[in-house]
Scaffold this active site. Structure first.
Site, mmCIF file in Angstrom:
data_model
loop_
_atom_site.group_PDB
_atom_site.id
_atom_site.type_symbol
_atom_site.label_atom_id
_atom_site.label_comp_id
_atom_site.label_asym_id
_atom_site.label_seq_id
_atom_site.Cartn_x
_atom_site.Cartn_y
_atom_site.Cartn_z
ATOM 1 N N ALA A 269 0.177 -32.435 59.896
ATOM 2 C CA ALA A 269 0.516 -32.592 61.305
ATOM 3 C C ALA A 269 1.837 -31.891 61.584
ATOM 4 C CB ALA A 269 0.649 -34.063 61.659
ATOM 5 N N GLU A 305 5.870 -37.778 62.129
ATOM 6 C CA GLU A 305 6.056 -36.769 63.183
ATOM 7 C C GLU A 305 6.873 -37.356 64.333
ATOM 8 O OE1 GLU A 305 5.450 -34.090 61.969
ATOM 9 O OE2 GLU A 305 3.890 -34.569 60.483
HETATM 10 N N1 BES Z 1 6.882 -30.076 59.864
HETATM 11 C C1 BES Z 1 5.793 -30.489 59.058
HETATM 12 C C2 BES Z 1 4.544 -29.746 59.276
HETATM 13 C C3 BES Z 1 4.436 -28.315 58.904
HETATM 14 C C4 BES Z 1 5.300 -27.669 58.091
HETATM 15 C C5 BES Z 1 3.403 -27.617 59.381
HETATM 16 C C6 BES Z 1 5.125 -26.338 57.778
HETATM 17 C C7 BES Z 1 3.240 -26.307 59.075
HETATM 18 C C8 BES Z 1 4.113 -25.654 58.259
HETATM 19 C C9 BES Z 1 5.441 -31.949 59.304
HETATM 20 O O1 BES Z 1 6.449 -32.724 59.826
HETATM 21 C C10 BES Z 1 5.093 -32.515 57.972
HETATM 22 O O2 BES Z 1 5.955 -32.635 57.168
HETATM 23 N N2 BES Z 1 3.828 -32.832 57.756
HETATM 24 C C11 BES Z 1 3.318 -33.297 56.504
HETATM 25 C C12 BES Z 1 2.946 -34.742 56.548
HETATM 26 C C13 BES Z 1 4.105 -35.678 56.411
HETATM 27 C C14 BES Z 1 3.672 -37.106 56.541
HETATM 28 C C15 BES Z 1 4.864 -35.507 55.130
HETATM 29 C C16 BES Z 1 2.088 -32.471 56.228
HETATM 30 O O3 BES Z 1 1.636 -31.767 57.136
HETATM 31 O O4 BES Z 1 1.582 -32.522 55.122
HETATM 32 ZN ZN ZN Z 2 7.834 -33.347 58.446
#
Ligand code: BES
Ligand code: ZN
Length: 869
Positions: A269, A305
Site C-alpha cells: 500500500a 499508511e
Molecule cells: N511507502 C510504502 C509503500 C511503497 C514504497 C510503495 C515503495 C512503493 C514503493 C508504504 O508505506 C509501505 O511501507 N508499505 C508496505 C506495508 C507496510 C505495512 C510495511 C508495503 O507495501 O509492503
Molecule cells: Zn511505509
C-alpha cells in the site's frame, strides 16, 4: 533531442549519500492537468519555480514525449535546453521561472506499475514513490522539493471516479462525453506523495471527528462486489486515527481521507497524501474470503499508511538514503498499534519471527546494508527488511530505553521542530535527545553499519557470596565495505528466576562498569561488560532480551533443561516462545536429543492450561521454524533435504508425544466471539489436524474434508485444504475443484488456491508449470506471481532444485516488464552460496549466465550484489 554524440561509456550509476546537494530550484506551486484517453494521456504542468542555489534548472523525466516547453511564457527552442533519457536541464534559468510543459505518456501500456498506469479494465492509478512522478511529467522529482499541488483530472465518463489529493474544488463537463474534477492539496508535499485515480469504482463512506473537532469524510473505493469486504479496513482506519491522537497527540489535518483498492500493485500500500492506494490484499478483509493472518495484516497496513500522514508526509525524508526515517518509525508505530489489537506477546512473536526470517538472513549475506545505506544504484532495491524491520527495531530500542513519557516528549519535539520539512535520521535522533533529555546519539551507529551484532553472554552464580555475575560481549562480522565497525548500544531487558521454585527474583544490580539495570533493562554499549546481581539467595536462571529488546543474535550457553524451565516459568510470553524456538534449533541444527523438548512441550502444566487461557499464544508455542528459516541459520554446506527430513521427524515426534491431545482439542475447542481468541482456536485446530495426519490416523481426512465443506471461515477452509492437498488425501482433488468453483471470481481467494498447490512439498517442475500455464495465472498481477513463487519457496528443497529455473526465468521476463518485482523475486536465490556442492556451483553458474541477459538497474544491481560473495 540532444543525445550526447560521444561514445557511450557504461557510467557508474551509483549514487552516494555523501554527494547530497540542495536542489538549485524549489517549486512553490504546481498546476497539473491530466487528460486520459484510451491510447494516450496528455499531461500539462505549470511549475512556479524559485532559485535557491547556483546551478542549472533540472527537471527529471523518463519515458515522456515532450510536446512543448515554455519558460516565463516563452517557448523554448531545442537548443535552449538539454534533454536526455533521464532529465531536461536549462542553463542560466532566471531566478523566478514559470515552467510550462506538455507531454504525452502511455499509462495503457505501462506494465511496470510505476507512475500512472492502467491497473485493470477500468482503473488508472498512480504509484510515485520513490521515483515514479518523473514518469508523469518533468519535475524536480526528489523528496526535498515540496510544493502545493492543484490537479485537474479529465477523462471519459465511463470513468465516473476522478480523484486526486486534497479538496475537491471544482467538477464539470469537458465535452465529447468527458468530464473533469479539480483538486487542491493545501499542504506542501514532495512529488512522491502525489496521486490520482481515474476509474469505475464503488465507495464505502464513513466519517470521523478528530480531537480538534474536524469532521473528516472517510471513503474506501473498491469494486462493487468488494465493498462488503471494506468494513474491517474502515474500522481499522478510525481506530488508527484515534490511536495516533491518544499515543502521539497527532490529529488528522484534511477534511477527507480516501483509500483506493487495486489488484495491480507492486507493494502492499502507499501513503499518498489524503489518497492512499492499496493492494486489494491489504484492504479487503472478510472471514469468508480471507484468512485471519490477512485480516491482521489489513489492520496493520491501514494503520501504517495512516501513521505516515505524520511520520512521512508532514515530516518527510531529505533524500532516499533516509528512507528508514519514515519507514522504520512508521513500522514501529504500526507494530505498537497491533500490539494493542491482540495479545501483545503474540504480536511481538510474529514481528520478531519476520525479522529473524527475513532481516537477519539479509544482513548476513551479500545484500547486507545499513538501515541507512550510504550508496545505491536503484533505490527501489532498498525497500528492504533491513530498512523497514531493523529500522523499526532501532526506534523500539530507543523507546524502551526512554520509557513512555520521555519517548513521547521526544516525538513531540520532533513534530514541533520539523513539521513541514524534509529531514534526516540525525534530525530525528537529535529531536528525541532534546525532547527526552537523554543522549541517544550513540544510536546513530545502528543506522550506519550493517550486520546483526552477536551478543555473547555468560552467567556465573556464587552461592556463598550470593552473587550472580553476567558477562556480556558484543561483536560484528567484518564487512568489506564498512571497515570501522563500532560497538552499538544494546538495551538488554532481563530477569532472574529461582531455578528451584520458578519464582521471579527482585533485581539488585551493580554494573561493574556503568549503566546499572533500570526497570529490568541494562544498556550495554561497550565491547564487553560485567553486571553483578547481589542478594541472589538461590541458583537462578537468567532470561535475556525479554520481548526481544534488541535485534541481535544472542549466544548464551543454556542447557536444554534451562530452556525447558523458561518455556514453563518465564512470564514474558515472547521469551517463553523464544525458549521453545531455541530448543527446536538445538535439535534441528545442533543434533541435540529431542526428548527434553518433547517432554516440556507436552507437559500437562503447559499447553492444556494455556489452550483455554490464551489459545493464540498456545498455538505459537507449538511453532517449529520453517525450513527456509532453518536454512538461513546455516552458513555453509547447507543441505535442504537434510533439514526437511529432520524437521519432519521432529514434527512427527511432537504429534506422537501427545497421544489423545490433538483429537481432544480438535473436538472440544470452539471459536469464541472475540476475534483474537477465535483466531487462536482456529490456529490450534488446524495444528491439531496436521498432527493427527502425522499420527497416521487416516480418519483425519474425513474430519478435514468435513471442516472444509461446512465452514464459512477462510482460515478453517484453507487449513483443511492444506492438510488434504499436502498429504495427497483421497479428497484433495475434489476439495481443490470445490474451492475453485466457489471462489473463481475472488482474486485474493484464488491466490490462496494457487499458493496451496505451489507449496505442495512434492511439487515438481511440471506441477508448477501447470499452475503458471493455468488460464487464471497472470504475469501482469504481482499478487498472482507471488502466490505461486511464494508457495514454491515454502519448500527450500524445491526452490533449490527446479525452483532455480523458475526464479531465473521470472527475473529475466520481469527485467523489462516489471523490474521492481523481478528484482525482489530473484532474491529468493540470494543464499545460493551457502549450499553444499554440487548445488552451489550449479546455481552460481545459472546466476552468472543470467547476468548478460538483464538490463534494468533493479535486477542487475541485485544480481551483481548476489554474486559478490
Ligand atoms: N511507502 C510504502 C509503500 C511503497 C514504497 C510503495 C515503495 C512503493 C514503493 C508504504 O508505506 C509501505 O511501507 N508499505 C508496505 C506495508 C507496510 C505495512 C510495511 C508495503 O507495501 O509492503
Ligand atoms: Zn511505509
Amino acid at each position: 533531442m540532444n543525445i550526447a554524440a560521444h561514445p557511450v561509456v557504461e557510467a557508474d550509476q551509483t549514487v552516494y549519500l555523501k554527494d547530497y546537494q540542495k536542489p538549485s530550484f524549489l517549486v512553490d506551486s504546481i498546476q497539473l492537468d491530466i487528460q486520459v484517453f484510451d491510447d494516450k494521456t496528455h499531461v500539462y504542468a505549470k511549475l512556479d519555480m524559485q532559485r535557491q542555489t547556483a546551478g542549472d534548472l533540472v527537471l527529471l523525466g523518463r519515458d515522456l514525449q515532450l510536446q512543448s516547453i515554455k519558460v516565463n511564457g516563452q517557448v523554448l527552442a531545442e537548443n535552449e535546453y538539454q534533454l536526455d533519457t533521464e532529465q531536461l536541464s536549462i542553463a542560466n534559468a532566471p531566478e523566478h521561472a514559470v515552467i510550462e510543459t506538455h507531454v504525452i505518456i502511455h499509462p495503457e501500456s505501462n506494465t511496470q506499475l510505476e507512475g500512472l498506469y492502467l491497473a485493470g479494465g477500468d482503473l488508472f492509478v498512480t504509484q510515485n514513490e520513490p521515483e515514479g512522478f518523473r514518469k508523469i511529467t518533468f519535475y524536480p522529482d526528489r523528496p526535498d522539493v515540496l510544493s502545493v499541488f492543484t490537479t485537474r483530472v479529465e477523462a471519459d465518463k465511463k470513468f465516473p471516479v476522478l480523484l486526486a489529493n486534497g479538496n475537491l474544488i471544482e467538477a464539470g463537463e469537458a465535452g465529447e462525453g468527458r468530464h473533469y474534477t479539480v483538486w487542491q492539496d493545501p499542504t506542501k508535499k514532495p512529488a512522491y506523495l502525489f496521486a490520482c485515480v481515474i476509474g469505475d469504482l464503488a465507495v464505502l463512506k464513513d466519517s470521523y471527528v478528530t480531537s480538534e473537532g474536524r469532521n473528516v469524510a472517510l471513503e474506501i473505493y473498491a469494486e462493487e462486489k468488494d465493498i462488503a469486504k471494506c468494513h474491517i479496513a474502515m474500522e481499522a482506519l478510525k481506530h488508527s486515527m484515534r490511536w495516533d491522537e491518544e499515543h502521539y497527540g497527532r490529529p488528522y489535518d484534511l477534511d477527507n481521507y480516501m483509500i483506493v483498492a487495486t489488484s495491480a500493485f507492486n507493494m502492499g500500500a502507499m501513503e499518498n497524501k489524503g489518497l492512499n492506494i492499496f493492494n486489494t490484499s491489504c484492504v479487503l478483509a472478510d472471514e469468508e474470503y480471507t484468512t485471519d493472518a490477512a485480516i491482521m495484516r489489513v489492520q496493520s497496513v491501514i494503520a501504517h499508511e495512516y501513521f505516515h500522514n505524520w511520520t512521512g508526509n508532514r515530516i518527510t525524508c531529505r533524500d532516499w538514503f533516509q528512507l528508514c526515517l519514515k519507514e522504520g518509525l512508521t513500522v514501529f508505530r504500526d507494530q505498537s498499534f497491533s500490539e494493542d489489537l491482540q495479545s501483545a506477546a503474540v504480536q511481538r512473536i510474529d514481528d520478531v519471527a519476520v525479522l529473524k526470517a527475513h532481516q537477519f538472513p539479509e544482513d548476513s549475506g551479500p545484500l547486507s546494508h545499513p538501515p541507512r545505506p550510504d550508496h545505491f544504484v536503484e533505490i527501489n532495491n532498498f525497500y528492504t527488511a533491513t530498512v523497514y524491520e531493523k529500522g523499526a527495531e532501532i526506534n523500539r530500542m530507543m523507546a524502551t530505553l526512554l520509557g513512555k513519557e520521555k519517548f513521547r516528549a521526544g516525538t513531540d519535539e520532533y513534530f514541533k521542530r520539523h513539521d513541514g520539512q524534509a529531514v534526516t535520521v540525525e534530525d530525528w535522533v537529535a529531536a528525541l535527545t532534546a525532547g527526552s533529555g537523554v543522549d541517544l546519539s550513540s544510536f546513530l551507529i545502528w543506522y550506519n553499519q550493517p550486520g546483526t551484532p552477536k551478543l555473547e553472554a555468560q552467567g556465573e552464580y556464587d552461592a556463598t557470596a550470593q552473587t550472580y555475575r553476567l558477562s556480556l560481549k558484543q561483536s560484528l562480522k567484518a564487512h568489506p565495505k564498512y571497515p570501522n565497525l563500532k560497538a552499538v548500544p544494546i538495551p538488554v531487558a532481563l530477569a532472574l528466576f529461582n531455578k528451584a521454585s520458578g519464582e521471579q527474583l527482585v533485581l539488585n544490580s551493580d554494573a561493574l562498569f556503568e549503566n546499572a539495570v533500570k526497570d529490568g533493562v541494562y544498556l550495554f554499549d561497550q565491547d564487553e561488560a560485567v553486571i553483578e546481581f547481589t542478594g541472589v539467595k538461590a541458583q537462578p536462571v537468567v532470561s535475556l532480551l525479554r520481548s526481544f529488546s534488541a535485534p541481535v543474535n544472542l549466544e548464551f550457553n543454556y542447557s536444554d533443561e534451562e530452556l525447558a524451565f523458561l518455556l514453563q516459568y518465564e512470564t514474558n510470553g515472547f521469551n517463553q516462545w523464544q525458549a521453545a524456538q531455541s530448543l527446536v534449533e538445538n535439535i534441528l541444527l545442533k543434533d541435540h536429543d529431542a526428548q527434553i523438548y518433547l517432554d516440556a512441550i507436552s507437559s500437562p502444566k503447559l499447553l492444556p492450561q494455556l489452550v483455554c487461557k490464551d489459545p493464540l499464544l498456545a498455538s505459537r508455542l507449538l511453532d517449529v521454524p520453517a525450513e527456509g528459516y532453518l536454512g538461513s541459520r546455516i552458513d555453509e554446506n547447507y543441505n535442504p533435504a537434510m533439514i526437511q527430513e529432520k524437521r519432519n521427524a521432529l514434527l512427527t515426534a511432537v504429534a506422537l508425544s501427545f497421544t489423545g491431545f490433538w483429537k481432544n482439542i480438535y473436538q472440544t475447542l470452539e471459536a469464541p466471539a472475540e476475534f483474537s481468541q477465535a483466531m487462536g482456536v482456529r490456529a490450534l485446530k488446524n495444528i491439531a489436524l496436521n498432527m493427527m495426519a502425522r499420527q497416521g490416523d487416516e480418519s483425519v481426512f474425513d474430519l478435514a474434508f468435513e471442516q472444509f465443506k461446512t465452514t464459512q471461515n477462510m482460515s478453517e477452509r484453507l487449513g483443511a485444504l492444506k492438510v488434504l492437498v499436502w498429504n495427497d488425501a483421497p479428497q484433495a482433488k475434489e476439495a481443490l475443484a470445490d474451492f475453485y468453483a466457489r471462489f473463481k471470481g475472488e482474486a485474493l481467494s484464488m491466490d490462496q488456491w494457487f499458493m496451496v498447490q505451489a507449496a505442495h512439498p512434492k511439487a515438481t517442475a511440471e506441477s508448477i508449470q501447470a499452475l503458471t500455464q493455468h488460464p487464471d495465472y497472470d504475469l501482469k498481477v504481482p499478487n498472482r506471481i507471488r502466490a505461486v513463487s511464494g508457495g514454491l519457496n515454502a519448500n527450500p528443497v524445491n526452490t533449490w532444485s527446479f525452483g532455480v529455473q523458475h526464479f531465473i526465468g521470472l527475473a529475466k521476463y520481469l527485467d523489462e516488464k516489471n523490474p521492481i518485482v523481478g528484482s525482489r523475486l530473484l532474491q529468493a536465490l540470494s543464499r545460493w552460496y551457502t549450499l553444499a556442492e554440487p548445488q552451489r556451483s550449479v546455481v552460481k553458474a545459472e546466476l552468472e549466465a543470467l547476468k548478460p541477459q538483464v538490463k534494468s538497474k533493479n535486477v542487475s544491481e541485485t544480481l551483481n550484489s548476489m554474486l559478490s560473495v
